[in-house]
Design a protein around this motif. Sequence first.
Motif, PDB file in Angstrom:
ATOM      1  N   LEU A 296       0.884  -1.186   0.136  1.00 59.48           N
ATOM      2  CA  LEU A 296       0.157   0.183  -0.025  1.00 59.48           C
ATOM      3  C   LEU A 296       0.797   1.211  -0.041  1.00 59.48           C
ATOM      4  O   LEU A 296       0.311   2.251  -0.221  1.00 59.48           O
ATOM      5  N   LEU A 297       2.192   1.125   0.269  1.00 58.27           N
ATOM      6  CA  LEU A 297       2.816   2.301   0.439  1.00 58.27           C
ATOM      7  C   LEU A 297       2.820   3.247  -0.659  1.00 58.27           C
ATOM      8  O   LEU A 297       2.710   4.405  -0.766  1.00 58.27           O
ATOM      9  N   LYS A 298       2.969   2.589  -2.028  1.00 60.68           N
ATOM     10  CA  LYS A 298       2.803   3.553  -3.343  1.00 60.68           C
ATOM     11  C   LYS A 298       1.651   4.324  -3.299  1.00 60.68           C
ATOM     12  O   LYS A 298       1.452   5.513  -3.544  1.00 60.68           O
ATOM     13  N   ALA A 299       0.643   3.680  -2.921  1.00 64.40           N
ATOM     14  CA  ALA A 299      -0.753   4.221  -3.104  1.00 64.40           C
ATOM     15  C   ALA A 299      -0.961   5.502  -1.891  1.00 64.40           C
ATOM     16  O   ALA A 299      -1.747   6.361  -2.203  1.00 64.40           O
ATOM     17  N   THR A 300      -0.108   5.430  -0.941  1.00 60.00           N
ATOM     18  CA  THR A 300      -0.182   6.641   0.033  1.00 60.00           C
ATOM     19  C   THR A 300       0.282   8.101  -0.844  1.00 60.00           C
ATOM     20  O   THR A 300       0.045   8.995  -0.019  1.00 60.00           O
ATOM     21  N   ASP A 301       0.897   7.859  -1.733  1.00 56.64           N
ATOM     22  CA  ASP A 301       1.490   9.189  -2.424  1.00 56.64           C
ATOM     23  C   ASP A 301       2.261  10.260  -1.386  1.00 56.64           C
ATOM     24  O   ASP A 301       1.883  11.270  -1.222  1.00 56.64           O
ATOM     25  N   GLY A 302       3.120   9.615  -0.674  1.00 56.18           N
ATOM     26  CA  GLY A 302       4.008  10.310   0.068  1.00 56.18           C
ATOM     27  C   GLY A 302       3.354  10.388   1.621  1.00 56.18           C
ATOM     28  O   GLY A 302       3.683  11.571   2.301  1.00 56.18           O
ATOM     29  N   PHE A 303       2.477   9.547   1.870  1.00 54.25           N
ATOM     30  CA  PHE A 303       1.443   9.966   3.037  1.00 54.25           C
ATOM     31  C   PHE A 303       0.550  10.987   3.003  1.00 54.25           C
ATOM     32  O   PHE A 303       0.114  11.629   3.941  1.00 54.25           O
ATOM     33  N   THR A 304       0.112  11.376   1.754  1.00 49.72           N
ATOM     34  CA  THR A 304      -0.862  12.563   1.623  1.00 49.72           C
ATOM     35  C   THR A 304      -2.406  11.875   1.280  1.00 49.72           C
ATOM     36  O   THR A 304      -2.850  12.731   1.211  1.00 49.72           O
ATOM     37  N   ARG A 305      -2.473  10.550   1.208  1.00 50.05           N
ATOM     38  CA  ARG A 305      -3.742  10.223   1.029  1.00 50.05           C
ATOM     39  C   ARG A 305      -4.365   9.700   2.041  1.00 50.05           C
ATOM     40  O   ARG A 305      -3.511   8.509   2.600  1.00 50.05           O
ATOM     41  N   LEU A 306      -5.363   9.821   2.723  1.00 49.00           N
ATOM     42  CA  LEU A 306      -5.683   9.307   4.149  1.00 49.00           C
ATOM     43  C   LEU A 306      -5.972   7.713   4.032  1.00 49.00           C
ATOM     44  O   LEU A 306      -5.309   7.050   5.092  1.00 49.00           O
ATOM     45  N   TRP A 307      -6.769   7.053   3.349  1.00 46.15           N
ATOM     46  CA  TRP A 307      -7.141   5.722   3.313  1.00 46.15           C
ATOM     47  C   TRP A 307      -5.791   4.704   3.171  1.00 46.15           C
ATOM     48  O   TRP A 307      -5.654   3.873   3.941  1.00 46.15           O
ATOM     49  N   PRO A 308      -5.183   5.018   2.098  1.00 46.82           N
ATOM     50  CA  PRO A 308      -3.952   4.268   2.015  1.00 46.82           C
ATOM     51  C   PRO A 308      -3.004   4.438   3.369  1.00 46.82           C
ATOM     52  O   PRO A 308      -2.590   3.490   3.529  1.00 46.82           O
ATOM     53  N   THR A 309      -2.870   5.556   3.650  1.00 45.30           N
ATOM     54  CA  THR A 309      -1.966   5.763   4.805  1.00 45.30           C
ATOM     55  C   THR A 309      -2.400   5.091   6.171  1.00 45.30           C
ATOM     56  O   THR A 309      -1.519   4.542   6.723  1.00 45.30           O
ATOM     57  N   LEU A 310      -3.563   5.160   6.368  1.00 40.57           N
ATOM     58  CA  LEU A 310      -4.220   4.519   7.475  1.00 40.57           C
ATOM     59  C   LEU A 310      -4.066   3.074   7.502  1.00 40.57           C
ATOM     60  O   LEU A 310      -3.759   2.323   8.187  1.00 40.57           O
ATOM     61  N   GLY A 311      -4.210   2.325   6.107  1.00 40.86           N
ATOM     62  CA  GLY A 311      -4.196   0.899   5.852  1.00 40.86           C
ATOM     63  C   GLY A 311      -2.488   0.494   6.041  1.00 40.86           C
ATOM     64  O   GLY A 311      -2.210  -0.516   6.699  1.00 40.86           O
TER      65      GLY A 311
END
Length: 107
Positions: free
Chosen positions: A20-35
């Motif tokens: 899921l790290l790539k989907a966080t977009d540098g921890f700027t996207r909430l749901w992937p970051t929480l995942g």
Amino acid sequence: MMAYLFLLGAISAEVIGTSLLKATDGFTRLWPTLGVVVAYVLSFGLLSLTVKDIPVGVAYAIWSGLGTAAIMAIGAAFLGEPLSVAKVVGAGLVIAGVVVLNLGGAH
């Protein structure tokens, strides 16, 4: 036996989090970051239960080695990352190292 189930769960959670790290977009996207956060907390929690019965060096070698090999395969299969002979050989060496640790009576 339960320790190995905990270890399998820890590896699975770590692989999910890393995927899921790539989907966080540098921890700027909430749901992937929480995942990612939930997956890593779960992974380390299960790993801490694992080391109650399996020596930490062996558990960590299995956790990191198999996690690395799984992430490499997932990257190639689903994330468009290229596979090379060097990557495949490297993953094979990691897995061989884990097998040697286990066969060598490390626990």
